[in-house]
Enzyme design. Structure first.
Site, PDB file in Angstrom:
ATOM      1  N   ALA A  34      44.751  82.409 -19.615  1.00  0.00           N
ATOM      2  CA  ALA A  34      44.010  82.645 -21.197  1.00  0.00           C
ATOM      3  C   ALA A  34      43.907  81.648 -22.577  1.00  0.00           C
ATOM      4  CB  ALA A  34      45.334  83.009 -22.024  1.00  0.00           C
ATOM      5  N   HIS A  91      45.640  78.866 -28.449  1.00  0.00           N
ATOM      6  CA  HIS A  91      45.576  77.054 -27.060  1.00  0.00           C
ATOM      7  C   HIS A  91      44.493  76.830 -27.299  1.00  0.00           C
ATOM      8  CE1 HIS A  91      48.022  79.345 -24.757  1.00  0.00           C
ATOM      9  NE2 HIS A  91      47.163  80.378 -24.119  1.00  0.00           N
TER      10      HIS A  91
HETATM   11  N1  LIG Z   1      47.371  82.190 -15.950  1.00  0.00           N
HETATM   12  C1  LIG Z   1      47.804  82.682 -16.839  1.00  0.00           C
HETATM   13  O1  LIG Z   1      47.082  82.714 -17.540  1.00  0.00           O
HETATM   14  C2  LIG Z   1      48.773  83.579 -17.287  1.00  0.00           C
HETATM   15  C3  LIG Z   1      49.891  83.942 -16.701  1.00  0.00           C
HETATM   16  N2  LIG Z   1      50.619  84.833 -16.850  1.00  0.00           N
HETATM   17  C4  LIG Z   1      51.899  84.688 -15.879  1.00  0.00           C
HETATM   18  O2  LIG Z   1      51.731  86.108 -15.028  1.00  0.00           O
HETATM   19  C5  LIG Z   1      52.810  86.758 -14.222  1.00  0.00           C
HETATM   20  C6  LIG Z   1      52.683  88.440 -14.874  1.00  0.00           C
HETATM   21  O3  LIG Z   1      52.306  88.768 -15.968  1.00  0.00           O
HETATM   22  P1  LIG Z   1      53.031  89.643 -17.067  1.00  0.00           P
HETATM   23  O4  LIG Z   1      51.961  91.043 -15.854  1.00  0.00           O
HETATM   24  O5  LIG Z   1      52.477  89.348 -18.394  1.00  0.00           O
HETATM   25  O6  LIG Z   1      54.432  90.183 -16.938  1.00  0.00           O
HETATM   26  P2  LIG Z   1      55.337  91.137 -16.815  1.00  0.00           P
HETATM   27  O7  LIG Z   1      56.059  90.586 -17.233  1.00  0.00           O
HETATM   28  O8  LIG Z   1      54.903  92.355 -17.940  1.00  0.00           O
HETATM   29  O9  LIG Z   1      55.292  91.960 -15.521  1.00  0.00           O
HETATM   30  C7  LIG Z   1      56.308  91.188 -13.957  1.00  0.00           C
HETATM   31  C8  LIG Z   1      56.388  92.165 -14.087  1.00  0.00           C
HETATM   32  O10 LIG Z   1      56.303  91.431 -12.824  1.00  0.00           O
HETATM   33  C9  LIG Z   1      58.097  92.312 -11.326  1.00  0.00           C
HETATM   34  N3  LIG Z   1      58.342  91.171 -11.088  1.00  0.00           N
HETATM   35  C10 LIG Z   1      59.069  89.953 -11.484  1.00  0.00           C
HETATM   36  N4  LIG Z   1      59.324  88.788 -10.191  1.00  0.00           N
HETATM   37  C11 LIG Z   1      58.732  89.609  -9.184  1.00  0.00           C
HETATM   38  C12 LIG Z   1      59.229  89.073  -7.635  1.00  0.00           C
HETATM   39  N5  LIG Z   1      60.356  88.825  -7.365  1.00  0.00           N
HETATM   40  N6  LIG Z   1      58.934  90.568  -6.976  1.00  0.00           N
HETATM   41  C13 LIG Z   1      58.540  91.487  -6.906  1.00  0.00           C
HETATM   42  N7  LIG Z   1      58.532  91.809  -8.693  1.00  0.00           N
HETATM   43  C14 LIG Z   1      58.401  90.755  -9.955  1.00  0.00           C
HETATM   44  C15 LIG Z   1      58.212  92.282 -13.123  1.00  0.00           C
HETATM   45  O11 LIG Z   1      59.715  92.956 -12.533  1.00  0.00           O
HETATM   46  C16 LIG Z   1      57.386  92.674 -13.948  1.00  0.00           C
HETATM   47  O12 LIG Z   1      57.761  94.202 -14.034  1.00  0.00           O
HETATM   48  C17 LIG Z   1      53.338  86.504 -15.501  1.00  0.00           C
HETATM   49  O13 LIG Z   1      54.448  84.802 -14.211  1.00  0.00           O
HETATM   50  C18 LIG Z   1      53.083  85.338 -16.104  1.00  0.00           C
HETATM   51  O14 LIG Z   1      54.064  84.406 -16.821  1.00  0.00           O
HETATM   52  C19 LIG Z   1      50.816  85.390 -18.447  1.00  0.00           C
HETATM   53  C20 LIG Z   1      49.945  85.344 -19.322  1.00  0.00           C
HETATM   54  C21 LIG Z   1      48.840  84.386 -18.401  1.00  0.00           C
HETATM   55  O1  LIG Z   2      48.818  84.289 -22.251  1.00  0.00           O
HETATM   56  C1  LIG Z   2      48.903  83.308 -22.586  1.00  0.00           C
HETATM   57  O2  LIG Z   2      48.252  82.887 -23.818  1.00  0.00           O
HETATM   58  C2  LIG Z   2      49.294  81.974 -22.114  1.00  0.00           C
HETATM   59  C3  LIG Z   2      50.870  82.695 -20.817  1.00  0.00           C
HETATM   60  O3  LIG Z   2      51.623  83.496 -21.378  1.00  0.00           O
HETATM   61  C4  LIG Z   2      50.548  81.372 -19.737  1.00  0.00           C
HETATM   62  O4  LIG Z   2      49.652  81.024 -19.286  1.00  0.00           O
HETATM   63  O5  LIG Z   2      51.955  82.252 -19.108  1.00  0.00           O
END
Ligand SMILES: NC(=O)C1=CN([C@@H]2O[C@H](COP(=O)(O)OP(=O)(O)OC[C@H]3O[C@@H](n4cnc5c(N)ncnc54)[C@H](O)[C@@H]3O)[C@@H](O)[C@H]2O)C=CC1
Ligand SMILES: O=C([O-])CC(=O)C(=O)O
EC number: 1.4.1.21
Length: 271
Positions: free
Chosen positions: A124, A222
């Site tokens: 993001a 951000h």
């Molecule tokens: N690198 C970046 O810029 C960003 C990273 N993220 C991260 O990416 C990941 C996914 O984000 P979203 O899809 O928005 O989250 P979300 O909450 O919508 O989906 C995550 C899914 O993963 C599943 N899950 C969690 N731990 C698990 C495990 N150990 N084994 C199997 N399934 C598991 C959950 O049941 C859920 O369905 C999160 O960790 C979030 O913090 C989110 C936004 C930005």
């Molecule tokens: O999506 C965003 O704004 C950032 C975020 O949640 C993450 O880095 O985990």
């Protein structure tokens, strides 16, 4: 064609699978997994042409070229070493897990020894191209200021531990100031971007992070400032939150999709 497996069938996982289903990413969606069975079934039923199997990481990694983690920091520990040992490349979204130096070194060694790549999308934020170039020489400082509507910080360990009543915050309030290392532990689902920024620049201890709850906002902002031998730059992005997960910005799944398109494309554009 690139054979992909996806762990995590939430907001980002669903967007990636749909992009493969629609042909936006040229790849085969071989298998998906989520610890929540309902999320797996919901995702499967939303696909038109792909028919992925539901496989755990052991079986999945025998059948794929690339594992996509879009689940949680915990999942990084559980699935990434298994996939690398099976010679799969990996793409990680829960980059905050790498604040654990032991894990980071283990994964780096596994990737080297098995001749695999570990991809981490920009997520993001904007500006990773600049900081990667700048880091060839001396970088003096990197600061990330993240502002989210209070509800976008709900569930963070820091908020719960300090009994912060997010719904009572009625003006712009700095909740946290510290290193990226502390930030990703205190807000594991909110500032993975701080981890990616640290890895691209001057590391988890020197990268400074400020987290602000701002009730006047509807977007996740951000702002990154980098000072170094090259000069100075500031980037600022105002992200629309994902409709299905207010903690994550809509650009995060787009960035994951763009990285997968880059991997499957012979042209590699940008730093
Ligand atoms: N690198 C970046 O810029 C960003 C990273 N993220 C991260 O990416 C990941 C996914 O984000 P979203 O899809 O928005 O989250 P979300 O909450 O919508 O989906 C995550 C899914 O993963 C599943 N899950 C969690 N731990 C698990 C495990 N150990 N084994 C199997 N399934 C598991 C959950 O049941 C859920 O369905 C999160 O960790 C979030 O913090 C989110 C936004 C930005
Ligand atoms: O999506 C965003 O704004 C950032 C975020 O949640 C993450 O880095 O985990």
């Amino acid at each position: 064609m690139l054979r992909i497996g996806v762990i995590g069938c939430g907001t980002i996982g669903t967007a990636i699978c749909k992009a493969i289903d629609n042909g936006i990413i040229e790849a085969e969606l071989v298998a998906i997994y989520d610890r929540n069975v309902e999320d797996v079934e919901k995702l499967k039923s939303s696909l038109n042409s792909c028919r992925p199997d539901t496989l755990d990481i052991m079986d999945m990694s025998k059948q794929i070229d690339l594992l996509v983690e879009c689940a949680s920091q915990e999942a990084v520990y559980e699935v990434i070493p298994v996939a690398l040992l099976a010679h799969c490349d990996v793409m990680i979204m829960s980059v905050g897990a790498f604040a654990d130096e032991k894990l980071r070194k283990t994964i780096e060694n596994l990737a080297r020894n098995n001749n695999c790549k570990v991809y981490m999308p920009s997520g993001a934020i904007v500006g990773l191209d600049g900081i990667k170039s700048a880091s060839v020489e001396k970088i003096h400082s990197v600061t990330l200021t993240t502002q989210k509507p209070p509800g976008g910080l709900a569930g963070a360990p820091f908020v719960d531990r300090n009994n912060i009543e997010l719904d009572k915050i009625n003006c712009k309030t700095v909740l946290f100031e510290g290193s990226a290392s502390e930030a990703v532990r205190a807000f594991p689902a909110n500032v993975n971007v701080a981890a990616t920024l640290s890895l691209a620049g001057i590391g988890f201890e020197k990268t400074r992070v400020r987290i602000v709850a701002n009730p006047a906002l509807t977007r996740n902002i951000h702002e990154i400032t980098v000072e170094g031998a090259f000069g100075e730059f500031t980037t600022r992005i105002e992200n629309i939150p994902s409709p299905t997960n207010p903690r994550s910005s809509y650009l995060a799944p787009l960035s994951a999709i763009a990285t997968l398109r880059m991997i499957s494309n012979p042209f590699q554009i940008g730093t």
